[in-house]
Write a protein that holds these residues in place. Structure first.
Motif, mmCIF file in Angstrom:
data_model
loop_
_atom_site.group_PDB
_atom_site.id
_atom_site.type_symbol
_atom_site.label_atom_id
_atom_site.label_comp_id
_atom_site.label_asym_id
_atom_site.label_seq_id
_atom_site.Cartn_x
_atom_site.Cartn_y
_atom_site.Cartn_z
ATOM 1 N N PHE A 1 29.680 37.071 -10.428
ATOM 2 C CA PHE A 1 29.728 35.645 -10.764
ATOM 3 C C PHE A 1 31.166 35.306 -11.128
ATOM 4 C CE2 PHE A 1 29.638 32.204 -13.938
ATOM 5 C CZ PHE A 1 29.089 31.206 -13.157
ATOM 6 N N GLU A 2 31.723 34.308 -10.435
ATOM 7 C CA GLU A 2 33.140 33.981 -10.657
ATOM 8 C C GLU A 2 33.335 32.528 -11.081
ATOM 9 O OE1 GLU A 2 35.090 35.084 -7.018
ATOM 10 O OE2 GLU A 2 34.953 37.222 -7.471
ATOM 11 N N GLY A 3 32.287 31.936 -11.626
ATOM 12 C CA GLY A 3 32.386 30.528 -12.013
ATOM 13 C C GLY A 3 33.187 30.333 -13.284
ATOM 14 N N ASP A 4 33.805 29.143 -13.412
ATOM 15 C CA ASP A 4 34.533 28.823 -14.651
ATOM 16 C C ASP A 4 33.563 28.204 -15.657
ATOM 17 O OD1 ASP A 4 34.031 26.402 -13.533
ATOM 18 O OD2 ASP A 4 36.108 25.934 -13.024
ATOM 19 N N GLU A 5 34.139 27.691 -16.742
ATOM 20 C CA GLU A 5 33.320 27.166 -17.835
ATOM 21 C C GLU A 5 32.397 26.029 -17.380
ATOM 22 O OE1 GLU A 5 33.879 24.961 -22.076
ATOM 23 O OE2 GLU A 5 35.662 25.895 -21.218
ATOM 24 N N ILE A 6 32.934 25.160 -16.547
ATOM 25 C CA ILE A 6 32.134 24.002 -16.110
ATOM 26 C C ILE A 6 31.006 24.444 -15.150
ATOM 27 C CG2 ILE A 6 33.656 23.326 -14.153
ATOM 28 C CD1 ILE A 6 31.986 20.883 -16.612
ATOM 29 N N GLN A 7 31.276 25.494 -14.399
ATOM 30 C CA GLN A 7 30.230 26.033 -13.514
ATOM 31 C C GLN A 7 29.099 26.659 -14.337
ATOM 32 O OE1 GLN A 7 29.635 25.853 -10.386
ATOM 33 N NE2 GLN A 7 31.542 25.028 -9.555
ATOM 34 N N VAL A 8 29.484 27.321 -15.421
ATOM 35 C CA VAL A 8 28.468 27.903 -16.317
ATOM 36 C C VAL A 8 27.618 26.780 -16.901
ATOM 37 C CG1 VAL A 8 28.098 29.166 -18.489
ATOM 38 C CG2 VAL A 8 29.838 29.947 -16.872
ATOM 39 N N ARG A 9 28.302 25.687 -17.282
ATOM 40 C CA ARG A 9 27.603 24.549 -17.870
ATOM 41 C C ARG A 9 26.642 23.910 -16.861
ATOM 42 N NH1 ARG A 9 27.562 22.409 -22.486
ATOM 43 N NH2 ARG A 9 27.080 20.198 -22.714
ATOM 44 N N LEU A 10 27.095 23.835 -15.616
ATOM 45 C CA LEU A 10 26.242 23.287 -14.560
ATOM 46 C C LEU A 10 25.017 24.182 -14.349
ATOM 47 C CD1 LEU A 10 25.620 21.356 -12.169
ATOM 48 C CD2 LEU A 10 27.111 22.776 -10.753
ATOM 49 N N GLN A 11 25.233 25.489 -14.303
ATOM 50 C CA GLN A 11 24.109 26.411 -14.112
ATOM 51 C C GLN A 11 23.144 26.352 -15.291
ATOM 52 O OE1 GLN A 11 23.165 28.027 -11.439
ATOM 53 N NE2 GLN A 11 24.956 27.331 -10.289
ATOM 54 N N GLU A 12 23.712 26.163 -16.481
ATOM 55 C CA GLU A 12 22.875 26.038 -17.681
ATOM 56 C C GLU A 12 21.972 24.798 -17.563
ATOM 57 O OE1 GLU A 12 23.546 26.182 -22.507
ATOM 58 O OE2 GLU A 12 25.013 25.136 -21.279
ATOM 59 N N ALA A 13 22.580 23.693 -17.091
ATOM 60 C CA ALA A 13 21.810 22.446 -16.909
ATOM 61 C C ALA A 13 20.723 22.639 -15.851
ATOM 62 C CB ALA A 13 22.757 21.323 -16.493
ATOM 63 N N ILE A 14 21.059 23.330 -14.780
ATOM 64 C CA ILE A 14 20.075 23.570 -13.700
ATOM 65 C C ILE A 14 18.924 24.440 -14.211
ATOM 66 C CG2 ILE A 14 19.734 24.578 -11.396
ATOM 67 C CD1 ILE A 14 22.716 23.927 -10.817
ATOM 68 N N LEU A 15 19.279 25.458 -15.012
ATOM 69 C CA LEU A 15 18.258 26.371 -15.557
ATOM 70 C C LEU A 15 17.257 25.660 -16.452
ATOM 71 C CD1 LEU A 15 20.081 29.672 -16.535
ATOM 72 C CD2 LEU A 15 18.045 29.477 -15.138
ATOM 73 N N LYS A 16 17.716 24.574 -17.090
ATOM 74 C CA LYS A 16 16.831 23.856 -18.018
ATOM 75 C C LYS A 16 15.834 22.948 -17.289
ATOM 76 C CE LYS A 16 19.535 24.040 -22.203
ATOM 77 N NZ LYS A 16 20.336 23.337 -23.202
ATOM 78 N N LEU A 17 16.039 22.775 -15.985
ATOM 79 C CA LEU A 17 15.137 21.896 -15.223
ATOM 80 C C LEU A 17 13.789 22.579 -15.005
ATOM 81 C CD1 LEU A 17 17.581 20.765 -12.368
ATOM 82 C CD2 LEU A 17 16.840 19.370 -14.312
ATOM 83 N N PRO A 18 12.729 21.758 -14.818
ATOM 84 C CA PRO A 18 11.451 22.367 -14.410
ATOM 85 C C PRO A 18 11.635 23.060 -13.056
ATOM 86 C CG PRO A 18 11.166 20.063 -15.040
ATOM 87 C CD PRO A 18 12.631 20.307 -14.983
#
Lengths: 182, 154
Positions: A115-132
């Motif tokens: 995984f080579e994402g930066d901070e904002i990519q982590v934040r985006l993935q975190e938001a996606i993970l919270k979705l149903p």
């Protein structure tokens, strides 16, 4: 692609050409299916396991494929189901609440050397993970792969209207998550 | 591109600022050798295909185990419990009489009370048996073999 699949399916029906045709099928679809799976399970090793399971299931069930849908749709459907089964098994195994499961999967992704994402990519993935679950899959297929709603409709066996609504809700929730970064 | 993706900037400005690039990577050569690894796995699975018989036994095993468990519990619990049921308790407490006891009881019942007391009051040696009487009784009722067995047994 449809014509190529038709020829491939013919070869898969005969014992003397089945093995070689399956190798072709794997090489044709492995990369697309891998990325579809990876965006759901996030970690490379897990994605590798799920991709192998997906193709094993395809191999075992080739005789049952009735060609009512396209080969591409059938493969994506199996890959999606295998990915969901994997995520649910993680939830069951860890016996942890939903929020902690999100955190577990996120940490699993961050600690992955691939995984080579930066901070904002982590934040985006975190938001996606919270979705149903359904919204999450729809968002990934649309946002990252720009898949047509008609194709998604066949794979997920959901109407185009419902998929559009799911994507819209997902975008709104992710936007809220990104705005409230503090 | 669908309208939804084009309109992303309007409905989600923060999200549209991000480049939707892929943050994930794979090990070098991963896709080159995936098919070969998968093939090995399929071949390994084909070698260890379980026979139909063992599959049936595998499916029946839990049921057989369960049945055996029930049988064990039944035999451990049923018999002790059965002996505690009122019917069984009554049966166990009944004095079982063998045929000799029953004959003796009916003989005693047949004697009238006066004769019974008379019998008790009569001295034991009232009627002395002579040696000849004993010898005659033995001759008529006991075989030589029984006499031999009785004398050698002691």
């Amino acid at each position: 692609m449809e014509n190529d699949d038709h020829g491939l399916l013919e070869l898969l029906k005969h014992d003397h050409t089945k093995g070689q045709a399956f190798q072709t099928l794997v090489k044709t679809y492995q990369e697309r299916l891998y990325w579809h799976i990876r965006k759901i399970v996030l970690n490379h090793d897990d994605a590798d396991d799920v991709l192998q399971n997906t193709f094993m299931k395809v191999w075992r069930n080739l005789d049952k494929f009735r060609e009512e849908s396209s080969l591409y749709t059938w493969l994506y459907r199996i890959a999606t189901n295998e990915s969901i089964t994997f995520v649910n098994s993680v939830k069951k195994r860890s016996l942890i609440p939903m929020n902690d499961t999100t955190e577990f999967l996120l940490q699993n992704m961050i600690s992955d050397e691939f995984f080579e994402g930066d901070e904002i990519q982590v934040r985006l993935q975190e938001a996606i993970l919270k979705l149903p679950e359904k919204q999450r899959i729809v968002f990934n297929m649309k946002y990252f792969d720009d898949m047509k709603y008609e194709d998604m409709s066949e794979i997920l066996e959901t109407s185009v209207g419902a998929l559009k609504a799911s994507f819209h809700h997902a975008v709104k929730k992710i936007e809220d998550h990104l705005k409230n970064r503090d | 591109m669908d309208t939804e993706m084009k309109d992303l900037e309007k409905i989600a400005p923060e999200l549209s600022k991000l480049k939707n690039e892929n943050p994930f990577r794979v090990p070098e050569g991963y896709f080159d050798d995936f098919a070969a690894r998968l093939q090995s796995k399929i071949e390994a699975e084909q070698v260890v295909v379980p026979s139909k018989k063992s599959t049936i036994i595998r499916y029946l095993k839990p049921a057989i185990g369960l049945a055996a468990g029930f049988a064990l519990i039944f035999s451990l619990a049923y018999w002790p419990l059965k002996s505690l049921t009122p019917k069984q308790v009554a049966k166990n407490n009944t004095i079982e009489m063998d045929i000799n006891d029953m004959l003796f009881a009916s003989a005693v019942e047949a004697i009238d009370v006066n004769s019974f007391y008379e019998l008790l009051e009569k001295p034991a040696n009232a009627e002395q048996l002579s040696d000849d009487d004993v010898a005659a009784y033995v001759k008529n009722n006991v075989s030589e073999y029984e006499i031999y067995s009785a004398t050698n047994g002691n």
